[in-house]
Every structure is written in structure tokens, then in C-alpha cells.
Write a protein that holds these residues in place. Sequence first.
Motif, PDB file in Angstrom:
ATOM      1  N   PHE A  37       0.633  -1.297   0.045  1.00 28.39           N
ATOM      2  CA  PHE A  37       0.023   0.011   0.016  1.00 28.39           C
ATOM      3  C   PHE A  37       1.059   1.175   0.052  1.00 28.39           C
ATOM      4  O   PHE A  37       1.494   1.491   0.998  1.00 28.39           O
ATOM      5  CB  PHE A  37      -0.864  -0.088   1.137  1.00 28.39           C
ATOM      6  N   ALA A  38       1.054   2.011  -1.163  1.00 25.33           N
ATOM      7  CA  ALA A  38       2.085   2.988  -1.478  1.00 25.33           C
ATOM      8  C   ALA A  38       1.105   4.361  -1.516  1.00 25.33           C
ATOM      9  O   ALA A  38       0.124   4.134  -2.147  1.00 25.33           O
ATOM     10  CB  ALA A  38       2.796   2.622  -2.688  1.00 25.33           C
ATOM     11  N   VAL A 208      -0.616   8.937   5.797  1.00 24.35           N
ATOM     12  CA  VAL A 208       0.065   8.192   7.038  1.00 24.35           C
ATOM     13  C   VAL A 208      -0.527   6.855   7.238  1.00 24.35           C
ATOM     14  O   VAL A 208       0.434   6.320   7.907  1.00 24.35           O
ATOM     15  CB  VAL A 208      -0.527   8.932   8.285  1.00 24.35           C
ATOM     16  N   GLN A 209      -1.631   6.513   6.701  1.00 22.33           N
ATOM     17  CA  GLN A 209      -1.954   5.000   6.654  1.00 22.33           C
ATOM     18  C   GLN A 209      -1.277   4.155   5.879  1.00 22.33           C
ATOM     19  O   GLN A 209      -1.773   2.922   5.811  1.00 22.33           O
ATOM     20  CB  GLN A 209      -3.563   5.123   6.398  1.00 22.33           C
ATOM     21  N   ALA A 210      -0.304   4.733   5.011  1.00 25.69           N
ATOM     22  CA  ALA A 210      -0.032   3.595   3.954  1.00 25.69           C
ATOM     23  C   ALA A 210       1.395   2.893   4.755  1.00 25.69           C
ATOM     24  O   ALA A 210       1.909   3.542   5.547  1.00 25.69           O
ATOM     25  CB  ALA A 210       0.620   4.830   2.598  1.00 25.69           C
ATOM     26  N   GLU A 211       1.801   2.027   3.808  1.00 23.51           N
ATOM     27  CA  GLU A 211       3.039   1.381   4.195  1.00 23.51           C
ATOM     28  C   GLU A 211       4.246   2.201   3.817  1.00 23.51           C
ATOM     29  O   GLU A 211       5.282   1.995   4.364  1.00 23.51           O
ATOM     30  CB  GLU A 211       3.041  -0.064   3.601  1.00 23.51           C
ATOM     31  N   ARG A 212       4.162   2.924   2.742  1.00 21.05           N
ATOM     32  CA  ARG A 212       5.292   3.589   2.062  1.00 21.05           C
ATOM     33  C   ARG A 212       4.694   4.890   1.494  1.00 21.05           C
ATOM     34  O   ARG A 212       3.667   5.010   0.960  1.00 21.05           O
ATOM     35  CB  ARG A 212       5.744   2.541   1.005  1.00 21.05           C
ATOM     36  N   PRO A 227       6.291   5.908   6.290  1.00 20.70           N
ATOM     37  CA  PRO A 227       5.581   7.421   6.740  1.00 20.70           C
ATOM     38  C   PRO A 227       6.192   7.987   7.816  1.00 20.70           C
ATOM     39  O   PRO A 227       6.514   9.271   7.947  1.00 20.70           O
ATOM     40  CB  PRO A 227       4.245   6.927   7.269  1.00 20.70           C
ATOM     41  N   ARG A 228       6.704   7.162   8.659  1.00 19.05           N
ATOM     42  CA  ARG A 228       7.623   7.891   9.912  1.00 19.05           C
ATOM     43  C   ARG A 228       8.776   8.495   9.590  1.00 19.05           C
ATOM     44  O   ARG A 228       9.369   9.430  10.013  1.00 19.05           O
ATOM     45  CB  ARG A 228       7.988   6.553  11.045  1.00 19.05           C
TER      46      ARG A 228
END
Length: 285
Positions: A37-38, A208-212, A227-228
Motif C-alpha cells: 500500500f503506497a 500516514v496510513q500507507a506502508e510507504r 511514513p515515519r
Amino acid sequence: MSEMIRADNLTFRYTDFSHATHLALDGVNLTVPYGQFAAILGRNGSGKSTFAKHCNAIALPSGGRVLVDGIDTGNPDRVWDIRRACSMVFQNPDNQIVATVVEEDVAFGLENMGVAPREIRHRVDEALRMVDMQDYRLHAPHLLSGGQKQRVAIAGVLAMQPKCIVLDEPTAMLDPRGRADVLRVLHRLHAQKHLTIVLITHHMDEAVQAERVAVLDGGHLLLDGTPREIFVQTERLRALGLAAPQSVQLLEALNARAGAGLDIDALTVEECADRIEAWLKGESR
């Protein structure tokens, strides 16, 4: 081949109505693995929507190449294979809805593919269930809310059983409730169907909710990471015309004004609240 989408030195130029040439993408190297999920971010004119169109062979490279499910988009004989593997959902759902009844709209693509009627029935029912629109299957699409229309559009591509869905700012025209409904559906599809999701967005709370997260600007890929990793780079984001999530901005402001010394990589309201509570109690940060 481990990548659903692979862009190698992707360059794209287009000509406007005055016949002037513009460089929209300049040497972009970006891969999206199967099942990821990008989110792709960028200000207006950054090239993110242009990149999305290359994932479905709507646009073709001026230089470099794009592989979708291992297929070179420059191969004209494989266009429909590419579009079956990777489906597009656009910003305005009215541009994708063609029928006068919801279930007929979801079935439209399948009928054009020559899928058997019994299989169409099964796929339509399953797609509508996955987007929480089964109770509206006999409704007229024009009577639905914007969020409901967008979920019908997603059901239409889901019924085609793609491996990947690319969504070009699908919540831009929706209210907060409609946005939340669409994001909930996308995360369900990712978790339950293991679909590759590429979300083009300008909403930080969605990214923010994505993996990348990948950030484009001026046709260049400038940031790429979790996201971090991305959203703690607040100065860089501001220079690119983007804002960090509100939770990050709040912690950054507390550090600047109260010397809180808090780690700012809290991406959710809950994480942010926990950090502030610990700080107020004098606990570890």
C-alpha cells in the motif's frame, strides 16, 4: 519479477495547446512491490498524476520504461493485459459511472470482457459487498453521495479482479465522512485481497496510513520511505509545499515553545496524546 510496478528512468514530456513542450517527469526510478500500500504525494504539478497514468498505460514514456506486472507498457500488443492487471480509479467518480443502475455499472466491464453471466453475478455481488454497497445495488448512481459513487467506481474495477488498483486523488471531491469510507474500503481490500494499492493524494492523514510514501516534486522523486521516515522531515516537506500531519506539527510546536524534547514521529492522534501525557507527567518521552 517481484515488483507490481517498476519505473526505470521514467521521463515524460507533453505539448500544450500553444505547442510548447513541458517536462512532467524527469528520470523517475520507483518500484512498487506486489501487495504494498503506497501513497504518492506532491503539490499540484509535481508529476504524481502523470506517474499514475503510466501505471495503466494511459500515458507512455518519452524516455525510460515502465513495467506493470512484468509487462512493458510500451508494447502495444499488451495494453489490455496491463489494464486488466492494474486498474485506475479517478478523482471524479462521475467520469467512470456509465450505467443507470449500480449493479449494471459494476457489471459493465465484465460484459465487455465476455465473462459468463453466472460469473458476472458472482463478481458483482462480491465487489459490492467488499465496498459496503450491496444494499444499493438497484439504486440509480446519480442519487448516491460522492463517497458512495466512488465506492461504486472501486467496485467496478474490483470486479475485474486486478492485481493492483491505482487511485488518482479519489477523495479530493469528498467530505470527511466520504473520505473515511473510501479509505476504510481500500484498507480492507489491501488486507483481505492482498491487492497492491497506489494512492495519489494530497491529504497527509491518508498518506500516514500507507506502508510507504513517495514524494514527487517538479517531476523528480525526492523522498521515499515509510511514513515515519518521511513525515519527521518537516522542514523539507514545507520547502516542497507540503505539511506534516497535525500530530507531528503539534509535537514540533511543543518542542519549540516549551522545550518539551519530544520525539515528533507520532503519526496518529493516539500516539500524540500518549506522548504529551507522558511529558506532562514527567515520564519518558
